[in-house]
Write a protein that holds these residues in place. Structure first.
Motif, PDB file in Angstrom:
ATOM      1  N   GLU A 124       0.855  -1.213  -0.083  1.00  0.00           N
ATOM      2  CA  GLU A 124       0.048   0.204  -0.031  1.00  0.00           C
ATOM      3  C   GLU A 124       0.646   1.403  -0.060  1.00  0.00           C
ATOM      4  O   GLU A 124       0.688   2.338  -0.607  1.00  0.00           O
ATOM      5  N   SER A 127       2.588   1.644  -3.369  1.00  0.00           N
ATOM      6  CA  SER A 127       1.609   2.075  -4.503  1.00  0.00           C
ATOM      7  C   SER A 127       1.101   3.344  -4.319  1.00  0.00           C
ATOM      8  O   SER A 127       1.153   4.253  -5.109  1.00  0.00           O
ATOM      9  N   LYS A 157      -5.119 -12.001  -2.751  1.00  0.00           N
ATOM     10  CA  LYS A 157      -5.987 -11.181  -3.669  1.00  0.00           C
ATOM     11  C   LYS A 157      -5.911  -9.618  -2.846  1.00  0.00           C
ATOM     12  O   LYS A 157      -6.180  -8.812  -3.275  1.00  0.00           O
ATOM     13  N   ARG A 158      -5.883  -9.721  -1.495  1.00  0.00           N
ATOM     14  CA  ARG A 158      -5.671  -8.370  -0.914  1.00  0.00           C
ATOM     15  C   ARG A 158      -4.163  -7.690  -1.215  1.00  0.00           C
ATOM     16  O   ARG A 158      -3.983  -6.745  -1.393  1.00  0.00           O
ATOM     17  N   LYS A 159      -3.181  -8.504  -1.584  1.00  0.00           N
ATOM     18  CA  LYS A 159      -1.738  -7.945  -2.087  1.00  0.00           C
ATOM     19  C   LYS A 159      -2.157  -7.251  -3.306  1.00  0.00           C
ATOM     20  O   LYS A 159      -1.547  -6.214  -3.767  1.00  0.00           O
ATOM     21  N   ILE A 160      -2.837  -8.034  -4.346  1.00  0.00           N
ATOM     22  CA  ILE A 160      -2.987  -7.514  -5.774  1.00  0.00           C
ATOM     23  C   ILE A 160      -3.937  -6.195  -5.582  1.00  0.00           C
ATOM     24  O   ILE A 160      -3.748  -5.178  -6.169  1.00  0.00           O
ATOM     25  N   ASP A 161      -4.978  -6.368  -4.653  1.00  0.00           N
ATOM     26  CA  ASP A 161      -5.829  -5.307  -4.379  1.00  0.00           C
ATOM     27  C   ASP A 161      -5.380  -3.755  -3.649  1.00  0.00           C
ATOM     28  O   ASP A 161      -5.839  -2.819  -4.012  1.00  0.00           O
ATOM     29  N   ALA A 162      -4.073  -4.323  -3.070  1.00  0.00           N
ATOM     30  CA  ALA A 162      -3.486  -3.324  -2.526  1.00  0.00           C
ATOM     31  C   ALA A 162      -2.351  -2.594  -3.463  1.00  0.00           C
ATOM     32  O   ALA A 162      -2.070  -1.153  -3.136  1.00  0.00           O
ATOM     33  N   THR A 165       1.020  -5.764  -9.260  1.00  0.00           N
ATOM     34  CA  THR A 165       0.627  -5.758 -10.618  1.00  0.00           C
ATOM     35  C   THR A 165       0.765  -7.285 -10.944  1.00  0.00           C
ATOM     36  O   THR A 165       0.003  -7.555 -12.151  1.00  0.00           O
ATOM     37  N   ILE A 190      -8.908 -12.969  -8.881  1.00  0.00           N
ATOM     38  CA  ILE A 190      -7.571 -12.496  -9.036  1.00  0.00           C
ATOM     39  C   ILE A 190      -7.318 -12.386 -10.591  1.00  0.00           C
ATOM     40  O   ILE A 190      -7.150 -13.530 -11.228  1.00  0.00           O
TER      41      ILE A 190
END
Length: 288
Positions: A124, A127, A157-162, A165, A190
Motif C-alpha cells: 500500500e 503504491s 488477492k488482498r496484495k493485488i488489491d493493495a 501488478t 485475481i
C-alpha cells in the motif's frame, strides 16, 4: 509452441568469489533477453546493503530491467521507504514486495515497532508512492504459515488489491499444482498475471531441505530418479530434463512467462531456456 518470455532471480554476493559468480551469472543469462531480473534479500534482511549495491551495479552495467526485493524485516517504515526511493532515484522502479523471513534464530516474523506489519502495508505504501511496479510472492502449495490454501489465496488477492501488478510463485515440481492454483486464483477474482517460479535442481540435498521448509511437494518419481542419478553421476542431465519437462507442460497449459531461481549458477537455467527455444539475442547497451 510459442517461445516464452523469461526472468531470472539472483542473490547478492557476500564475498569476492561470490561477486565473480554473480557477474558470471548475469553475463551468461543476459543474452537471453529476460523481461527482468530480480535480486533477493537475505533472511532477516541480512543482505540489505549488498542487495542495494548489486541492484545498482546490475542496472548500471547490464542494461537489464532489475527488480529489487524489499521486505518488512528489521526496519522502520521510513527506513524501508528510503531504500525504495533510493532505488527510484537510480532508475530502478520494479520492486518485489515481501514480508520477509524471520531473522536467524527466530521462529516467527515479528514486525519492527515502527515498521510495516505485513506485506500488504508495504505494498500500500509503495503504491501510494506512485513510482513503482510492484510484484509479490505466491504459493501454489500454500504458505507454511497459512491456515489453508483458501486463506492463502484470499491474502494474495488482498496484495493485488493493495496495488501489486503481478505475482511470482514459489518453486514447485508438478505443473498440475500450478494449474490448480491458477484456476483457484481466477475463481477468487485475481486477474493479475501469476508467473510460475522454476528451480532447476543444482543440488539435490539442498533442494530437498529447501522444499521441506517452504512446503513444496517432491513427487516420489523425482526422489527415485535422483537416487539413481546420484549413484550413476548423471544428476545434471536429470535436472535439466526435469526442469525442461515441467516448463514444457506449463507452456502447453497456456503459461507465457517463466521465472527461474538461478542460485547464481546459470548453466542449468541457460540449458533449460535453450531447450525451450529461448536463445541468445544481440543486445545493444547505452554506454555513458
Amino acid at each position: 509452441m510459442p517461445v516464452p518470455s523469461v526472468s531470472f532471480e539472483f542473490f547478492p554476493p557476500k564475498s569476492l568469489e561470490g561477486s565473480f559468480r554473480l557477474w558470471d551469472c548475469v553475463n551468461t543469462l543476459a543474452p537471453l533477453d529476460p523481461s527482468f531480473v530480480s535480486v533477493t534479500y537475505g533472511a532477516g534482511g541480512t543482505t540489505r546493503k549488498l542487495t542495494h549495491e548489486a541492484v545498482g551495479t546490475i542496472h548500471r552495467t547490464s542494461g537489464l530491467n532489475v527488480a529489487a526485493h524489499l521486505t518488512c524485516v528489521d526496519a522502520t517504515r521510513s527506513e524501508t521507504l528510503e531504500i525504495a526511493n533510493g532505488y527510484a532515484d537510480e532508475g530502478v522502479t520494479d520492486i518485489v514486495a515481501l514480508r520477509g523471513d524471520a531473522p536467524k534464530g527466530s521462529d516467527k516474523f515479528t514486525p519492527h515497532p515502527d515498521g510495516f506489519a505485513s506485506s500488504i502495508e508495504l505494498i500500500e505504501a509503495l503504491s501510494d508512492n506512485g513510482k513503482f511496479n510492484i510484484r509479490v510472492g505466491a504459493y501454489p502449495e500454500k504458505h507454511p504459515e497459512a491456515a489453508d490454501q483458501a486463506a492463502d489465496i484470499a491474502f494474495l488477492k488482498r496484495k493485488i488489491d493493495a496495488g501489486a501488478t503481478s505475482a511470482i510463485t514459489q518453486f514447485f515440481f508438478e505443473a498440475d499444482a500450478f494449474f490448480r492454483f491458477r484456476d483457484a486464483c481466477a475463481k477468487a477474482g485475481i486477474d493479475a498475471p501469476i508467473i510460475p517460479g522454476i528451480l532447476p535442481i543444482e543440488n539435490w540435498n539442498g533442494t530437498r531441505k529447501f522444499a521441506a521448509q517452504c512446503g513444496t511437494h517432491i513427487p516420489q518419481v523425482i526422489e527415485d530418479a535422483f537416487y539413481h542419478a546420484t549413484r550413476d553421476g548423471t544428476t545434471e542431465l536429470l535436472a535439466t530434463a526435469i526442469a525442461t519437462e515441467l516448463c514444457d507442460e506449463l507452456l502447453q497449459g497456456g503459461v507465457d512467462h517463466l521465472h527461474f531461481y538461478t542460485l547464481n549458477r546459470p548453466e542449468l537455467t541457460r540449458d533449460v531456456c535453450h531447450a525451450l527455444g529461448v536463445t541468445p539475442k544481440v543486445r545493444l547497451q547505452n554506454v555513458a
